[in-house]
Design a protein around this motif. Structure first.
Motif, PDB file in Angstrom:
ATOM      1  N   ALA A   3     -39.656 -62.751  18.312  1.00 36.63           N
ATOM      2  CA  ALA A   3     -38.657 -61.693  18.185  1.00 36.63           C
ATOM      3  C   ALA A   3     -38.717 -60.784  19.404  1.00 36.63           C
ATOM      4  CB  ALA A   3     -38.911 -60.886  16.923  1.00 36.63           C
ATOM      5  N   GLN A  94     -38.397 -53.389  11.917  1.00 33.37           N
ATOM      6  CA  GLN A  94     -37.582 -54.519  12.345  1.00 33.37           C
ATOM      7  C   GLN A  94     -36.125 -54.177  12.096  1.00 33.37           C
ATOM      8  OE1 GLN A  94     -38.603 -58.327  10.677  1.00 33.37           O
ATOM      9  NE2 GLN A  94     -37.433 -59.399  12.227  1.00 33.37           N
ATOM     10  N   GLN A  95     -35.332 -54.219  13.163  1.00 37.93           N
ATOM     11  CA  GLN A  95     -33.916 -53.900  13.053  1.00 37.93           C
ATOM     12  C   GLN A  95     -33.150 -55.095  12.476  1.00 37.93           C
ATOM     13  OE1 GLN A  95     -33.274 -50.278  16.001  1.00 37.93           O
ATOM     14  NE2 GLN A  95     -32.494 -52.176  16.809  1.00 37.93           N
ATOM     15  N   THR A  96     -31.898 -54.865  12.132  1.00 37.06           N
ATOM     16  CA  THR A  96     -31.066 -55.879  11.492  1.00 37.06           C
ATOM     17  C   THR A  96     -31.018 -57.177  12.281  1.00 37.06           C
ATOM     18  OG1 THR A  96     -29.754 -54.082  10.585  1.00 37.06           O
ATOM     19  CG2 THR A  96     -28.797 -56.282  10.469  1.00 37.06           C
ATOM     20  N   GLY A  97     -30.924 -57.099  13.591  1.00 33.41           N
ATOM     21  CA  GLY A  97     -30.848 -58.296  14.425  1.00 33.41           C
ATOM     22  C   GLY A  97     -32.181 -58.986  14.641  1.00 33.41           C
ATOM     23  N   GLY A  98     -33.268 -58.441  14.066  1.00 34.31           N
ATOM     24  CA  GLY A  98     -34.581 -59.055  14.196  1.00 34.31           C
ATOM     25  C   GLY A  98     -35.491 -58.405  15.217  1.00 34.31           C
ATOM     26  N   LYS A  99     -34.946 -57.556  16.081  1.00 36.15           N
ATOM     27  CA  LYS A  99     -35.771 -56.898  17.094  1.00 36.15           C
ATOM     28  C   LYS A  99     -36.751 -55.941  16.418  1.00 36.15           C
ATOM     29  CE  LYS A  99     -33.794 -55.315  20.816  1.00 36.15           C
ATOM     30  NZ  LYS A  99     -33.009 -54.454  21.735  1.00 36.15           N
ATOM     31  N   VAL A 100     -37.998 -55.937  16.912  1.00 33.95           N
ATOM     32  CA  VAL A 100     -39.022 -55.035  16.404  1.00 33.95           C
ATOM     33  C   VAL A 100     -39.102 -53.836  17.347  1.00 33.95           C
ATOM     34  CG1 VAL A 100     -41.468 -54.748  15.864  1.00 33.95           C
ATOM     35  CG2 VAL A 100     -40.305 -56.909  15.333  1.00 33.95           C
TER      36      VAL A 100
END
Length: 169
Positions: A3, A94-100
């Motif tokens: 990620a 963890q954001q919606t798009g998967g980025k931590v």
């Protein structure tokens, strides 16, 4: 696939009173607190205000320490070095798009008029073949916690909660 990771610094000011001493004195340690947020630049965010503000942050590679990345990204996004002081860890989300996203808080003041944001290029309008340059952040402002909750990107609101918990002791 790993990620994507991002790190940032949330400046805050006006929250001198902390913990039991503040409660005994009858002062709310967060009532005067303000945080520095940036309105995201570029054409997608130009006409949005609610949920269009962010903590100054940016991506980093696996070989870079997150705290070092947070300091570097602060400078890149705002054009100013982070003020001196101790960073208070606010954890990751963890954001919606998967980025931590990992964030630290820092008690400091900064004049938003001194900010000279970094820029990025993108094709705009889409499909036109023309590259245009946009500011990473098109404006910066100090907001009290209630205002900040309506402006900040939804997944970053947890950092405001965590900061408030720390300020209350």
């Amino acid at each position: 696939m790993t990620a994507k990771r991002s790190a940032g610094i949330l400046l805050f000011r006006g929250a001198e009173a902390k913990g039991a001493g503040a409660r005994a004195a009858g002062t709310d340690p967060v009532s005067a607190a303000q945080v520095l947020l940036g309105h995201m630049g570029g054409p997608f965010w130009a006409r949005k205000d609610e949920r269009a503000w962010s903590i100054p942050k940016g991506e980093y590679e696996p070989d870079e320490a997150p705290e070092a990345a947070a300091r570097r990204e602060f400078q890149e996004e705002l054009g100013l070095p982070p003020p001196p002081g101790d960073l208070l860890p606010l954890g990751s989300v963890q954001q919606t798009g998967g980025k931590v996203v990992t964030v630290w808080a820092l008690a400091a003041d900064l004049d938003p008029r001194q900010v000279t944001p970094g820029t990025f290029e993108m094709e705009w309008p889409r499909g036109s073949g023309r590259l245009q340059t946009f500011p990473e952040i098109d404006r910066v402002a100090w907001l009290d916690l209630a205002q900040a909750r309506t402006k900040i990107v939804a997944k970053q609101e947890i950092f405001l909660d965590r900061l408030e918990e720390r300020l209350r002791g």
